[in-house]
Design an enzyme around this catalytic site. Structure first.
Site, PDB file in Angstrom:
ATOM      1  N   THR A 141       0.819  -0.643  -2.277  1.00  0.00           N
ATOM      2  CA  THR A 141       0.904  -2.161  -2.672  1.00  0.00           C
ATOM      3  C   THR A 141       1.651  -3.097  -1.813  1.00  0.00           C
ATOM      4  OG1 THR A 141       0.921  -1.353  -4.750  1.00  0.00           O
ATOM      5  CG2 THR A 141       1.813  -3.647  -4.851  1.00  0.00           C
ATOM      6  N   ASP A 142       2.710  -2.600  -1.086  1.00  0.00           N
ATOM      7  CA  ASP A 142       3.281  -3.437  -0.135  1.00  0.00           C
ATOM      8  C   ASP A 142       2.388  -3.780   1.011  1.00  0.00           C
ATOM      9  OD1 ASP A 142       5.980  -3.564  -1.462  1.00  0.00           O
ATOM     10  OD2 ASP A 142       6.827  -1.574  -0.551  1.00  0.00           O
TER      11      ASP A 142
END
Length: 221
Positions: A141-142
């Site tokens: 996600t990051d």
């Protein structure tokens, strides 16, 4: 990091004292700094600034006056309270490109990769077929949000080259991760097909999975 790889001068603003939390994310360490921190902060200079102090906010204002891009990850409204919001810094530098997550149903909550991985549905489709949801082995996600932000910044720089003006970019964790699993949503919206875990297999492509390597035969005279 990617902008630095491409030749940009990147200045990382950290809090005085401990600095970025990831400096302590170890082992392993190189001296007093974690390998994790070093791996994602290459090509960056670093300064320590207390943004809550008037002199600290003034320092960031001065940097914004001469920089092309500002990326931040505070809760919406926090930097504006310090005089460092998009509208305020645009008056200092109309050509500034300002990137931050500003909207969305969870915009007032801190964003963490694991939480968003679960909320977006990413964990629901990751793991063994008959097992529990699994967080991916790296912070997808990051990473996805950083990649989307990088592309948006590059597009904004091109737009500024044509218009002479900067802009603000709204890039957040949840939207970025949901966009990465858009075909999962399409399967449901088009065919009513519920998402599930497939292990290393694929719901639409066969064969498309990890298979054990057969043992090698040993022939002796």
């Amino acid at each position: 990091m990617i902008l630095g790889d491409l030749g940009a001068e990147v200045i990382k603003v950290e809090r005085p004292g401990a600095g970025d939390d990831t400096r302590a994310w170890g082992p392993p360490f190189v001296g007093s700094e974690s390998a994790y921190f070093l791996s994602v902060n290459r090509n960056k200079k670093s300064i320590a600034v207390d943004l809550k102090h008037p002199r600290g906010a003034e320092t960031v204002q001065q940097l914004a006056g001469v920089c092309d891009v500002l990326l931040e990850n505070y809760l919406p409204g926090k930097l504006q309270q310090m005089g460092l919001g998009f509208e305020q810094l645009s008056r200092v530098n109309p050509r500034l490109i300002y990137c931050y997550g500003q909207t969305g149903p969870q915009s007032q909550s801190p964003g963490y990769d694991s939480i968003v991985s679960a909320a977006s549905g990413m964990m629901h489709i990751t793991g063994p077929e008959d097992g529990e949801p699994v967080r991916p082995g790296v912070a997808m996600t990051d990473l996805a949000t950083g990649l989307y932000a990088h592309g948006a910044v590059m597009a904004a720089l091109l737009q500024r080259h044509k218009t002479g003006r900067g802009t603000h970019i709204d890039c957040n964790l949840l939207s970025s991760q949901v966009s990465c699993i858009s075909h999962i949503a399409a399967n449901y919206l088009i065919a009513g097909k519920e998402a599930r875990r497939w292990g290393t297999a694929h719901g639409s492509i066969v064969p498309y999975q990890v298979t054990p390597q057969p043992p090698r035969l040993s022939v002796r005279n």
